[in-house]
Design an enzyme around this catalytic site. Structure first.
Site, mmCIF file in Angstrom:
data_model
loop_
_atom_site.group_PDB
_atom_site.id
_atom_site.type_symbol
_atom_site.label_atom_id
_atom_site.label_comp_id
_atom_site.label_asym_id
_atom_site.label_seq_id
_atom_site.Cartn_x
_atom_site.Cartn_y
_atom_site.Cartn_z
ATOM 1 N N HIS A 33 89.034 21.319 111.088
ATOM 2 C CA HIS A 33 88.877 22.793 111.419
ATOM 3 C C HIS A 33 88.143 22.687 112.656
ATOM 4 O O HIS A 33 88.493 23.777 113.432
ATOM 5 C CB HIS A 33 87.762 23.443 110.334
ATOM 6 C CG HIS A 33 88.567 23.475 109.045
ATOM 7 N ND1 HIS A 33 87.948 22.698 107.816
ATOM 8 C CD2 HIS A 33 89.725 23.852 108.288
ATOM 9 C CE1 HIS A 33 88.621 22.873 106.960
ATOM 10 N NE2 HIS A 33 89.590 23.439 106.896
ATOM 11 N N GLU A 143 98.844 21.574 112.594
ATOM 12 C CA GLU A 143 99.977 20.799 112.134
ATOM 13 C C GLU A 143 99.954 20.072 110.865
ATOM 14 O O GLU A 143 101.088 19.518 110.437
ATOM 15 C CB GLU A 143 100.695 20.031 113.227
ATOM 16 C CG GLU A 143 100.804 20.869 114.627
ATOM 17 C CD GLU A 143 101.403 19.837 115.878
ATOM 18 O OE1 GLU A 143 101.104 18.707 115.639
ATOM 19 O OE2 GLU A 143 101.820 20.807 116.830
ATOM 20 N N GLN A 148 103.461 25.376 106.423
ATOM 21 C CA GLN A 148 102.739 26.520 106.351
ATOM 22 C C GLN A 148 102.775 27.136 107.661
ATOM 23 O O GLN A 148 103.104 28.171 108.061
ATOM 24 C CB GLN A 148 101.284 26.171 105.950
ATOM 25 C CG GLN A 148 100.359 27.338 106.182
ATOM 26 C CD GLN A 148 98.979 26.802 105.605
ATOM 27 O OE1 GLN A 148 98.703 26.818 104.320
ATOM 28 N NE2 GLN A 148 98.018 26.403 106.418
ATOM 29 N N SER A 179 90.896 16.241 105.433
ATOM 30 C CA SER A 179 91.094 17.380 104.548
ATOM 31 C C SER A 179 90.011 17.769 103.586
ATOM 32 O O SER A 179 89.490 16.642 103.326
ATOM 33 C CB SER A 179 92.503 16.909 103.592
ATOM 34 O OG SER A 179 92.609 17.760 102.465
ATOM 35 N N ARG A 181 90.230 18.425 100.554
ATOM 36 C CA ARG A 181 90.509 17.781 99.316
ATOM 37 C C ARG A 181 90.240 16.270 99.247
ATOM 38 O O ARG A 181 89.981 15.724 98.146
ATOM 39 C CB ARG A 181 91.945 17.873 99.235
ATOM 40 C CG ARG A 181 92.425 19.213 98.557
ATOM 41 C CD ARG A 181 93.950 19.125 98.292
ATOM 42 N NE ARG A 181 94.418 20.494 98.065
ATOM 43 C CZ ARG A 181 94.522 21.042 97.185
ATOM 44 N NH1 ARG A 181 93.868 20.709 95.963
ATOM 45 N NH2 ARG A 181 95.188 22.574 97.083
#
Ligand code: AMP
Length: 269
Positions: A33, A143, A148, A179, A181
């Site tokens: 991010h 990317e 998405q 990520s 996650r």
């Protein structure tokens, strides 16, 4: 950094979107991010980040509930990065207005659209709402989530006349893509994810230096399944423009989605 919790506060704080880049996120802010924010800040005077864990894009309630959230830490990081605005709406604020839902074409039902029913309809729905509220001319997307990025660029980029700018994937030293996650993975799962990332990165290099048809990804799918005891949704070569299967005439990537420790990871090389 101004924290804006609803459209009223946002419209009061931001009158003119010229020179304000937009970075939409679901929080759990990490270096991936941060790189989008840095790129936005280089191209714009100010940057607005949104944090919204969108319920409609999770096809399992458990996955939505387990999604890592740490808003106080996120705010600290965003302040340090000198982000100008943080848009932090709740579910009602985003979904109170009636807006048209999106349907994917049959040809779009590939990769994650095939395996996560309703996921991209949810992503398009929330991005449609966010772009109707935040009227930036430039939106920065990773990317890492290539499908998405492509779908939003094609469908919403046109509708809102905004530039959807794809930004490179940021990886850990062990090659695993950052990520939110990843916080759900234990040490051994991270080790496995690292081995898979290294192998796929090698295969990509190899595929550029020889006839791609020689690399049989379904063979590797079976090897990975057996060796790492993971469930693989897909492991495919697709081109970057239209995500067509095994099109080696255009730029192409290797796309993978797999479950490890019950956590679904996606990546591309
Ligand atoms: P998320 O919070 O996971 O919804 O991601 C928000 C944005 O950050 C999306 O555009 C992602 O593609 C992007 N992103 C996530 N991980 C990475 C990464 N490792 N490198 C670059 N961009 C990323």
């Amino acid at each position: 950094m101004k924290i804006l919790k609803n459209v009223f506060e946002l419209n009061k704080a931001v009158k003119n979107y010229k020179n304000i880049g937009f970075v939409p996120t679901m929080g759990g802010i990490h270096k991936g991010h941060e790189s989008l924010i840095n790129i936005s800040q280089r191209k714009n005077k100010e940057t607005i980040v949104s944090i919204f864990v969108n319920p409609t894009q999770f096809n399992q309630k458990k996955d939505f509930n387990n999604y890592p959230r740490n808003i106080n830490k996120d705010i600290r990081i965003l302040r340090k990065l000198k982000v100008s605005y943080l848009f932090l709406p709740d579910v009602n604020e985003i979904y109170k207005k009636k807006m048209k839902n999106f349907r994917l074409k049959k040809t779009d039902k590939i990769l994650c659209a095939k395996f996560r029913k309703g996921h991209f309809e949810g992503v398009l729905n929330v991005m449609n709402r966010l772009l109707s509220i935040i009227k930036s001319r430039q939106v920065f997307m990773g990317e890492k989530d290539f499908q998405q990025y492509i779908l939003i660029k094609r469908i919403l980029g046109k509708k809102y006349k905004v530039d959807i700018i794809g930004c490179p994937t940021i990886r850990e030293n062990n090659h695993v893509a950052l990520s939110t996650r990843n916080k759900l993975l234990n040490k051994s799962a991270i080790k496995t994810a690292s081995k898979i990332a290294k192998k796929l990165s090698k295969l990509k290099k190899l595929s550029l230096s020889q006839t791609n048809e020689l690399i049989n990804l379904s063979k590797y799918k079976n090897v990975f399944k057996k060796k790492f005891k993971i469930k693989i949704d897909y492991l495919e070569f697709r081109d970057e423009k239209k995500l067509k299967l095994n099109n080696f005439k255009s730029n192409f990537r290797i796309f993978i989605a797999y479950y490890i420790n019950g956590v679904r990871l996606i990546d591309n090389f």
